[in-house]
Design a protein around this motif. Structure first.
Motif, PDB file in Angstrom:
ATOM      1  N   PRO A 100     -39.387  16.065   2.158  1.00 44.91           N
ATOM      2  CA  PRO A 100     -38.102  15.833   2.229  1.00 44.91           C
ATOM      3  C   PRO A 100     -37.448  14.646   2.128  1.00 44.91           C
ATOM      4  N   THR A 101     -36.423  14.592   1.449  1.00 45.76           N
ATOM      5  CA  THR A 101     -35.481  13.372   0.695  1.00 45.76           C
ATOM      6  C   THR A 101     -34.031  13.173   0.328  1.00 45.76           C
ATOM      7  N   LEU A 102     -33.726  12.298   0.719  1.00 42.89           N
ATOM      8  CA  LEU A 102     -32.382  12.050  -0.332  1.00 42.89           C
ATOM      9  C   LEU A 102     -32.466  11.905  -1.415  1.00 42.89           C
ATOM     10  N   TYR A 103     -32.458  12.894  -2.169  1.00 46.35           N
ATOM     11  CA  TYR A 103     -32.421  12.333  -3.971  1.00 46.35           C
ATOM     12  C   TYR A 103     -30.888  12.606  -4.335  1.00 46.35           C
ATOM     13  N   MET A 104     -30.394  12.041  -5.021  1.00 45.78           N
ATOM     14  CA  MET A 104     -29.237  11.340  -6.304  1.00 45.78           C
ATOM     15  C   MET A 104     -28.985  11.728  -7.582  1.00 45.78           C
ATOM     16  N   TYR A 105     -28.205  12.545  -7.854  1.00 48.20           N
ATOM     17  CA  TYR A 105     -27.871  13.288  -9.479  1.00 48.20           C
ATOM     18  C   TYR A 105     -27.064  12.384  -9.577  1.00 48.20           C
ATOM     19  N   LYS A 106     -27.097  12.366 -10.668  1.00 46.27           N
ATOM     20  CA  LYS A 106     -25.770  11.609 -12.116  1.00 46.27           C
ATOM     21  C   LYS A 106     -25.798  11.681 -12.931  1.00 46.27           C
ATOM     22  N   PHE A 107     -24.718  12.513 -13.716  1.00 42.95           N
ATOM     23  CA  PHE A 107     -24.343  13.775 -14.486  1.00 42.95           C
ATOM     24  C   PHE A 107     -23.018  12.898 -15.040  1.00 42.95           C
ATOM     25  N   ILE A 108     -23.449  12.893 -16.585  1.00 44.58           N
ATOM     26  CA  ILE A 108     -21.837  12.913 -17.221  1.00 44.58           C
ATOM     27  C   ILE A 108     -21.886  13.883 -17.476  1.00 44.58           C
ATOM     28  N   VAL A 109     -20.045  14.701 -17.772  1.00 48.85           N
ATOM     29  CA  VAL A 109     -19.267  15.674 -18.251  1.00 48.85           C
ATOM     30  C   VAL A 109     -18.326  14.980 -18.808  1.00 48.85           C
ATOM     31  N   PRO A 110     -17.412  15.922 -19.661  1.00 49.60           N
ATOM     32  CA  PRO A 110     -16.678  15.574 -20.762  1.00 49.60           C
ATOM     33  C   PRO A 110     -15.598  16.217 -19.551  1.00 49.60           C
ATOM     34  N   SER A 111     -14.702  15.996 -19.435  1.00 47.48           N
ATOM     35  CA  SER A 111     -13.441  14.874 -18.076  1.00 47.48           C
ATOM     36  C   SER A 111     -12.619  16.422 -18.316  1.00 47.48           C
ATOM     37  N   SER A 112     -13.246  17.834 -18.136  1.00 50.89           N
ATOM     38  CA  SER A 112     -12.293  18.775 -17.775  1.00 50.89           C
ATOM     39  C   SER A 112     -12.972  19.131 -16.740  1.00 50.89           C
ATOM     40  N   ASP A 113     -11.613  19.799 -15.633  1.00 51.55           N
ATOM     41  CA  ASP A 113     -11.779  20.500 -14.443  1.00 51.55           C
ATOM     42  C   ASP A 113     -12.576  21.051 -14.056  1.00 51.55           C
ATOM     43  N   ASP A 114     -12.938  22.659 -15.254  1.00 51.60           N
ATOM     44  CA  ASP A 114     -13.435  23.678 -15.721  1.00 51.60           C
ATOM     45  C   ASP A 114     -14.993  23.000 -15.126  1.00 51.60           C
ATOM     46  N   LYS A 115     -15.680  22.273 -16.021  1.00 49.49           N
ATOM     47  CA  LYS A 115     -16.973  21.942 -16.322  1.00 49.49           C
ATOM     48  C   LYS A 115     -17.010  20.984 -15.384  1.00 49.49           C
ATOM     49  N   ILE A 116     -15.888  19.812 -14.212  1.00 49.08           N
ATOM     50  CA  ILE A 116     -16.502  19.177 -13.150  1.00 49.08           C
ATOM     51  C   ILE A 116     -16.662  20.339 -12.430  1.00 49.08           C
ATOM     52  N   LYS A 117     -16.015  21.104 -12.467  1.00 54.02           N
ATOM     53  CA  LYS A 117     -15.831  22.322 -10.497  1.00 54.02           C
ATOM     54  C   LYS A 117     -17.303  23.373 -10.950  1.00 54.02           C
ATOM     55  N   GLN A 118     -17.557  23.486 -11.942  1.00 51.28           N
ATOM     56  CA  GLN A 118     -19.221  23.989 -12.518  1.00 51.28           C
ATOM     57  C   GLN A 118     -20.385  22.961 -11.689  1.00 51.28           C
ATOM     58  N   VAL A 119     -20.303  21.959 -11.752  1.00 54.64           N
ATOM     59  CA  VAL A 119     -21.114  21.092 -11.232  1.00 54.64           C
ATOM     60  C   VAL A 119     -20.945  21.019  -9.666  1.00 54.64           C
ATOM     61  N   HIS A 120     -19.738  21.074 -10.012  1.00 55.97           N
ATOM     62  CA  HIS A 120     -19.666  20.981  -7.975  1.00 55.97           C
ATOM     63  C   HIS A 120     -19.966  22.373  -7.546  1.00 55.97           C
TER      64      HIS A 120
END
Length: 96
Positions: A25-45
């Motif tokens: 196991p390891t610490l893994y970093m994901y990086k995403f760019i999403v349109p600044s919509s609260d719904d889309k950011i919430k989906q990622v969360h």
């Protein structure tokens, strides 16, 4: 070639690269760019909810897009890929 075949080949290559370069196991970093919509950011969360992820967000200078960086302990290459697949359903998301 269909995008289904493209994504299958992409994930197979990613799995090979992860297994060759990462000890799980390891610490893994994901990086995403999403349109600044609260719904889309919430989906990622929600995709990374309840697994101990640290999530940082930063809006672009014009506010059109939001960068989402997630750091989380992952158990295997398959687990990393599964999260990428889950995130791919968010409309407009770009994986970096």
């Amino acid at each position: 070639m269909s995008s289904k075949n493209d994504s299958k080949a992409f994930y197979a290559k990613l799995k090979t690269q992860l297994e060759e370069t990462t000890q799980f196991p390891t610490l893994y970093m994901y990086k995403f760019i999403v349109p600044s919509s609260d719904d889309k950011i919430k989906q990622v969360h929600q995709i990374f909810d309840n697994i101990g992820a640290v999530i940082d967000t930063k809006r672009s200078s014009k506010g059109t897009y939001t960068s989402v960086t997630i750091t989380v302990n992952m158990k295997s290459a398959d687990a990393v890929i599964e999260k990428y697949k889950e995130a791919s359903v968010v409309e407009g998301i770009i994986s970096l």
